[in-house]
Design an enzyme around this catalytic site. Structure first.
Site, PDB file in Angstrom:
ATOM      1  N   MET A  11      25.790 -10.778  30.522  1.00 12.31           N
ATOM      2  CA  MET A  11      24.348 -11.008  30.478  1.00 12.31           C
ATOM      3  C   MET A  11      23.685 -10.197  31.592  1.00 12.31           C
ATOM      4  SD  MET A  11      24.009 -13.349  28.023  1.00 12.31           S
ATOM      5  CE  MET A  11      22.462 -14.214  28.259  1.00 12.31           C
ATOM      6  N   GLY A  14      21.610  -5.025  30.716  1.00  7.02           N
ATOM      7  CA  GLY A  14      20.658  -4.059  30.184  1.00  7.02           C
ATOM      8  C   GLY A  14      20.942  -3.587  28.770  1.00  7.02           C
ATOM      9  N   GLU A  87      22.865  -7.723  19.795  1.00 11.70           N
ATOM     10  CA  GLU A  87      23.601  -8.990  19.746  1.00 11.70           C
ATOM     11  C   GLU A  87      24.762  -8.919  18.752  1.00 11.70           C
ATOM     12  OE1 GLU A  87      22.997 -11.015  21.999  1.00 11.70           O
ATOM     13  OE2 GLU A  87      20.931 -10.653  22.610  1.00 11.70           O
ATOM     14  N   CYS A 182      31.172 -12.586  38.650  1.00 15.21           N
ATOM     15  CA  CYS A 182      32.468 -11.916  38.784  1.00 15.21           C
ATOM     16  C   CYS A 182      33.563 -12.952  38.539  1.00 15.21           C
ATOM     17  CB  CYS A 182      32.620 -11.304  40.177  1.00 15.21           C
ATOM     18  SG  CYS A 182      32.803 -12.513  41.509  1.00 15.21           S
TER      19      CYS A 182
END
Length: 203
Positions: A11, A14, A87, A182
């Site tokens: 998410m 970009g 998507e 992360c």
């Protein structure tokens, strides 16, 4: 021969913004593009909305049980130079196969943008098939709260990270939010594992 591309990222990497930029690049050169996305993505309804405020109405919404061969054939008949898919993780296996076949039969590139995995780190069906057959796979990068590269998607409900729930819940629609994390922050924030104190020795 044209290729099927899969550009994926967590998410906020970009993806939608890049898709809209690619569409603009083609159109500035007098070429036609079409933008499609799965109907299940109800954020923005029939419009792609990027996080930096760019938006554009899509040309076609794909229902889960749609056969999109006829639509893709019409793209070729109308001299479309590129098909862009937003998507793409929500596509089913058959849709991805049809997009792949389209690139080879009609020599028109298809560029798909989507997530690799959900908030439980489980791969989406559409993404899995794209990893299996896409000609080109490219990762888009974003940053975790700690400054490291983010690869995972944490789901937030009522201000707290959660690790259970249905795979599909649209941010801004289903009262959930997402944060890119992360690996270490995912373990600590979502799974509540203190990685520095984990015993890695067999017992």
């Amino acid at each position: 021969m044209s290729k099927l591309y899969f550009r994926y990222g967590a998410m906020n990497s970009g993806k939608s913004t890049l898709l809209l930029q690619v569409a603009n690049n083609y159109e500035e050169r007098g070429m036609k593009v079409v933008i499609i996305k799965p109907l299940i993505d109800i954020k923005g309804n029939d419009t792609i909305v990027s996080r930096i405020g760019l938006s554009r109405k899509v040309d076609y919404l794909i229902k889960n049980d749609d056969n999109i061969k006829s639509y893709l054939k019409s793209c070729y008949d109308n001299k479309v130079s590129c098909v862009l898919v937003d998507e793409a993780q929500f596509l089913n296996k058959e849709h991805v196969d049809e997009l792949f076949l389209f690139t080879k039969k009609y020599n028109v590139p298809v560029i798909c943008y989507g997530l690799r995995s959900d908030f439980k780190t489980e791969v989406f069906p559409g993404s899995l098939r794209l990893f299996e057959i896409a000609d080109v796979i490219e990762e888009l990068y974003t940053i975790c709260r700690c400054g490291k590269r983010a690869k995972f998607n944490g789901r937030i409900v009522n201000g707290e990270f959660v690790s259970t729930g249905s795979q599909v819940a649209i941010d801004g629609v289903d009262e959930v939010q997402y944060e890119s994390l992360c690996g270490k922050c995912y373990l600590e924030k979502v799974l509540k594992i203190d990685v520095n104190n984990v015993d890695m020795e067999e017992k």
